[in-house]
Enzyme design. Structure first.
Site, mmCIF file in Angstrom:
data_model
loop_
_atom_site.group_PDB
_atom_site.id
_atom_site.type_symbol
_atom_site.label_atom_id
_atom_site.label_comp_id
_atom_site.label_asym_id
_atom_site.label_seq_id
_atom_site.Cartn_x
_atom_site.Cartn_y
_atom_site.Cartn_z
ATOM 1 C CG ASP A 221 41.492 38.605 29.185
ATOM 2 O OD1 ASP A 221 41.396 38.090 30.312
ATOM 3 O OD2 ASP A 221 40.504 38.851 28.466
ATOM 4 C CG ASP B 283 38.507 40.267 41.459
ATOM 5 O OD1 ASP B 283 38.787 41.019 42.396
ATOM 6 O OD2 ASP B 283 37.782 40.630 40.508
HETATM 7 P P1 IMP Z 1 36.822 35.880 40.624
HETATM 8 O O1 IMP Z 1 35.822 34.807 40.305
HETATM 9 O O2 IMP Z 1 36.172 37.208 40.921
HETATM 10 O O3 IMP Z 1 37.825 35.485 41.683
HETATM 11 O O4 IMP Z 1 37.595 36.191 39.298
HETATM 12 C C1 IMP Z 1 38.517 35.358 38.817
HETATM 13 C C2 IMP Z 1 38.697 35.631 37.339
HETATM 14 O O5 IMP Z 1 38.352 36.981 36.947
HETATM 15 C C3 IMP Z 1 40.148 35.467 37.018
HETATM 16 O O6 IMP Z 1 40.460 34.130 36.715
HETATM 17 C C4 IMP Z 1 40.310 36.389 35.829
HETATM 18 O O7 IMP Z 1 39.959 35.683 34.662
HETATM 19 C C5 IMP Z 1 39.304 37.501 36.041
HETATM 20 N N1 IMP Z 1 39.921 38.714 36.639
HETATM 21 C C6 IMP Z 1 39.733 39.208 37.884
HETATM 22 N N2 IMP Z 1 40.466 40.302 38.086
HETATM 23 C C7 IMP Z 1 41.162 40.513 36.937
HETATM 24 C C8 IMP Z 1 42.118 41.527 36.515
HETATM 25 O O8 IMP Z 1 42.517 42.448 37.246
HETATM 26 N N3 IMP Z 1 42.602 41.394 35.248
HETATM 27 C C9 IMP Z 1 42.216 40.399 34.409
HETATM 28 N N4 IMP Z 1 41.344 39.434 34.758
HETATM 29 C C10 IMP Z 1 40.813 39.501 36.010
#
Ligand code: IMP
Ligand code: MG
Length: 187
Positions: free
Chosen positions: A153, A97
């Site tokens: 989730d 994300d």
């Molecule tokens: P990042 O550090 O922003 O890349 O987020 C990664 C983590 O955020 C993922 O491993 C998920 O656990 C959570 N996450 C990000 N977007 C979503 C979503 O749309 N649904 C569920 N979990 C999400």
């Protein structure tokens, strides 16, 4: 809930990812490091399509914010990692994300003497990245919407869905009701 990727779509994506991983590592030794909790389904499906010898380990990461846009404080737990010295490591997560989780995790793993470290994510949200790295293997690029299922989730629920679904505002609000908080290792 609106279906974004069906079980068949996801299975085809996993086949594509596994073929890319096999092409990269062949039958050489590999350490797959899954990120709890969201990667459990991807890890289970992926490793069964790899050649060998594959070692599997899990770390835990959480920046949990529920469906909020901004990540919370990032927590990492690497207690169960085996010695990575000289190993080829593939980090597997559910979704890229902002990329902050993968970025921090790769930095941590990078201090452990691995021969190589690459990363694989099932999903990448378009237009969200806040980091300079990209995952090496990506299953699907998806729009910037909050998704659940196939390991992902919303406040601890819906990981078990065999497909990927987008939650609408009302469903997100319901999941965020005060009593819905649980204490598991979300992320
Ligand atoms: P990042 O550090 O922003 O890349 O987020 C990664 C983590 O955020 C993922 O491993 C998920 O656990 C959570 N996450 C990000 N977007 C979503 C979503 O749309 N649904 C569920 N979990 C999400
Ligand atoms: Mg996660």
């Amino acid at each position: 809930m609106r279906m974004l990727l069906s079980s068949d779509d996801l299975a085809a994506g996993l086949d594509r990812l596994a073929a890319q991983v096999r092409a990269a590592y062949g039958q050489g030794p590999l350490t797959v490091v899954g990120v709890l909790t969201g990667s459990i389904v991807v890890v289970a499906d992926l490793i069964r399509q790899l050649e060998g010898p594959v070692q599997v380990s899990m770390v835990w990461a959480s920046s949990y914010r529920g469906p909020a846009t901004r990540p919370g404080e990032l927590k990492l737990r690497l207690d169960f990692l085996p010695d990575l010295t000289g190993r080829h490591v593939l980090v597997v997560d559910d979704i890229f994300d902002t990329g902050l989780t993968l970025h921090a995790l790769l930095a941590e793993l990078g201090r452990r003497g691995a021969a190589s470290i690459r990363s694989l994510v099932l999903l990448r949200k378009l237009g969200r990245s806040e980091v300079a790295i990209e995952p090496d293997f990506v299953g699907f690029d998806i729009p910037d919407e909050f998704v659940v299922g196939f390991g992902l989730d919303c406040d601890g629920a819906w990981r078990h869905l065999p497909y990927l679904a987008v939650l609408d505002e009302a469903e997100i609000a319901a999941a965020r009701a005060p009593a819905s908080q649980d204490a598991d290792g979300r992320g």
